[in-house]
Scaffold this motif. Structure first.
Motif, PDB file in Angstrom:
ATOM      1  N   THR A 163       0.944  -1.292  -0.121  1.00 50.85           N
ATOM      2  CA  THR A 163       0.070  -0.026   0.101  1.00 50.85           C
ATOM      3  C   THR A 163       0.589   1.256  -0.041  1.00 50.85           C
ATOM      4  OG1 THR A 163      -0.221   0.077   2.432  1.00 50.85           O
ATOM      5  CG2 THR A 163      -1.826  -1.001   1.201  1.00 50.85           C
ATOM      6  N   MET A 207       1.021   3.421  -3.123  1.00 53.25           N
ATOM      7  CA  MET A 207      -0.293   3.722  -3.892  1.00 53.25           C
ATOM      8  C   MET A 207      -0.329   5.153  -4.496  1.00 53.25           C
ATOM      9  SD  MET A 207      -4.102   3.468  -2.427  1.00 53.25           S
ATOM     10  CE  MET A 207      -4.061   1.725  -1.751  1.00 53.25           C
ATOM     11  N   ARG A 230      -9.374   2.607  -0.739  1.00 49.86           N
ATOM     12  CA  ARG A 230      -8.502   1.671  -1.450  1.00 49.86           C
ATOM     13  C   ARG A 230      -7.758   0.640  -0.894  1.00 49.86           C
ATOM     14  NH1 ARG A 230      -7.273   3.590  -6.825  1.00 49.86           N
ATOM     15  NH2 ARG A 230      -8.531   5.213  -7.494  1.00 49.86           N
ATOM     16  N   LEU A 231      -7.669   1.145   0.567  1.00 48.29           N
ATOM     17  CA  LEU A 231      -6.983   0.033   1.349  1.00 48.29           C
ATOM     18  C   LEU A 231      -7.670  -1.221   1.863  1.00 48.29           C
ATOM     19  CD1 LEU A 231      -5.705   2.810   3.863  1.00 48.29           C
ATOM     20  CD2 LEU A 231      -4.121   1.466   2.379  1.00 48.29           C
ATOM     21  N   TYR A 265      -6.768  -4.635   0.270  1.00 47.89           N
ATOM     22  CA  TYR A 265      -5.401  -5.051   1.192  1.00 47.89           C
ATOM     23  C   TYR A 265      -5.947  -5.571   2.562  1.00 47.89           C
ATOM     24  CZ  TYR A 265      -3.696  -2.798  -2.989  1.00 47.89           C
ATOM     25  OH  TYR A 265      -3.543  -2.346  -4.269  1.00 47.89           O
ATOM     26  N   GLY A 290      -2.695   1.367   7.273  1.00 46.88           N
ATOM     27  CA  GLY A 290      -2.585   2.003   5.987  1.00 46.88           C
ATOM     28  C   GLY A 290      -2.574   3.390   6.015  1.00 46.88           C
ATOM     29  N   SER A 298       0.701   4.216   5.998  1.00 49.70           N
ATOM     30  CA  SER A 298       1.414   3.986   4.871  1.00 49.70           C
ATOM     31  C   SER A 298       1.286   4.935   3.683  1.00 49.70           C
ATOM     32  CB  SER A 298       1.026   2.491   4.431  1.00 49.70           C
ATOM     33  OG  SER A 298       1.878   2.104   3.245  1.00 49.70           O
TER      34      SER A 298
END
Length: 394
Positions: free
Chosen positions: A195, A198, A223-224, A227, A269, A272
């Motif tokens: 991630t 991204m 969008r995480l 994952y 995330g 991240s």
């Protein structure tokens, strides 16, 4: 030599991982920062709770001696019966002593007197110094009482002994310790690898500009989800293997643990995305994983006992998301705590989660303003160029 020159040129071009910087940073972190953080190798002022049902001068004397030890700090004294397990929730204690009714009476009447002590064995190394210190205190007390080291007290006839019990991981299994810790660590690490690049990827495909102009931070955070779903499934599968094939002790509710992990995964995330935002490409972003994942594994209590660290190191460790994962792992999986038992810890984590969300939103809206200024400047330059062309024609 041509291949060597070409690779050296790529290394310093900024198109891949800046290994020339990462290698130096890793060496400095290990030799300087970690040598300070991990300087302690003994338990100092480890939190100990006492259930004193004897209410005697002797029990108060023992409590004072324990509190005076450099290894232990008596943080709570209860005079009513309580479940020792509940006193370990949220790492409030690493040992609980139980003084039964009649302890002082048995000591003077020749009856065998036992002091119960419960140890938190979620990390097998964290109580070794405490066990030695308690045995020493009881041994010295008996020696003084029977005149072995200068005492003249002839009224003491009984023997006081420790009756110890290791809780949560009595057999010291690696399935409940190192293996479980590596499961969460490597899972979080590869989730971050998946991630953290991204935003650079969206920037290279020109999708980021559209999100910044027309979207919200949630358009990136959402969008995480795929994952995070993969990470949750992998953790459940790994724990199932340890439970069936190994000897993992899962004392709490799986649903409670997964509920807490949803918040933790979203926070990890979001961090991240935050740390990978300014990277030129996903390859460069990957190297930034070291900034916020390994610290939680090193200081979160899975590799080394929390009791070995200075208080400021323990507080500092909470800036790493994996530290919170290990807190909830110890409480829910090992100790069997319910959601109500960790509400205080969960509330503190929500504050941490809110701080991460604020930082990410500031990053998002700062980037939006910069993009709007850049587009406005380009539009002005385009209009100015068209005006210059029109003036030239006239």
């Amino acid at each position: 030599m041509h291949s060597l020159r070409d690779e050296v040129k790529f290394l310093f071009s900024g198109q891949g991982m800046p290994y020339e910087k990462v290698s130096i940073m890793v060496a400095m972190v290990i030799t300087v920062i970690l040598s300070v953080l991990l300087s302690g190798n003994i338990a100092r002022e480890a939190r100990v709770a006492v259930i004193d049902l004897d209410h005697s001068a002797y029990s108060r004397e023992l409590i004072s001696e324990i509190d005076a030890s450099e290894y232990m700090d008596v943080t709570a004294v209860l005079h009513t019966a309580a479940d020792p397990k509940s006193l370990f929730f949220q790492d409030r204690a690493v040992a609980v002593l139980y003084f039964p009714p009649g302890l002082e009476k048995d000591r003077y009447t020749g009856q065998a007197a036992h002091i119960g002590v419960f140890y938190d064995n979620t990390n097998t190394a964290q109580t070794s110094d405490i066990k030695a210190a308690l045995n020493e205190i009881v041994g010295l007390d008996q020696a003084e009482a029977h005149g072995d080291i200068g005492s003249t007290n002839d009224t003491v006839q009984g023997q006081v002994q420790l009756a110890a019990r290791n809780l949560f991981n009595p057999q010291g299994s690696t399935s409940n310790g190192e293996t479980l810790g590596f499961l969460f660590f490597f899972g979080s690490m590869f989730f971050t690898f998946a991630t953290i690049g991204m935003v650079p990827r969206l920037r290279l495909t020109h999708q980021l500009d559209d999100i910044l102009l027309n979207g919200t931070p949630w358009d990136l955070v959402i969008r995480l989800l795929p994952y995070g779903g993969c990470l949750l499934v992998s953790w459940v599968l790994g724990m199932a293997v340890l439970r069936i094939w190994g000897d993992l002790i899962f004392s709490g509710s799986l649903l409670t643990f997964l509920f807490l992990q949803i918040f933790l995964i979203l926070t990890t995330g979001t961090l991240s995305l935050f740390f990978g935002w300014t990277a030129a490409n996903p390859g460069i972003a990957s190297s930034r994983m070291i900034l916020f994942i390994p610290g939680g594994f090193i200081l979160g209590g899975m590799t080394g006992p929390v009791t070995f660290y200075s208080p400021w190191v323990v507080q500092l460790s909470h800036v790493f998301p994996l530290t919170w994962t290990f807190h909830f792992q110890r409480d829910v999986i090992a100790r069997g705590a319910g959601l109500a038992d960790v509400l205080q810890l969960f509330g503190a984590f929500l504050i941490y989660m809110g701080a991460v969300a604020i930082l990410f939103c500031l990053r998002f809206y700062t980037a939006r303003k910069a993009l709007i200024r850049h587009l406005a400047q380009e539009e002005w330059q385009r209009e100015h160029l068209q005006q210059m062309k029109a003036d030239a024609v006239q």
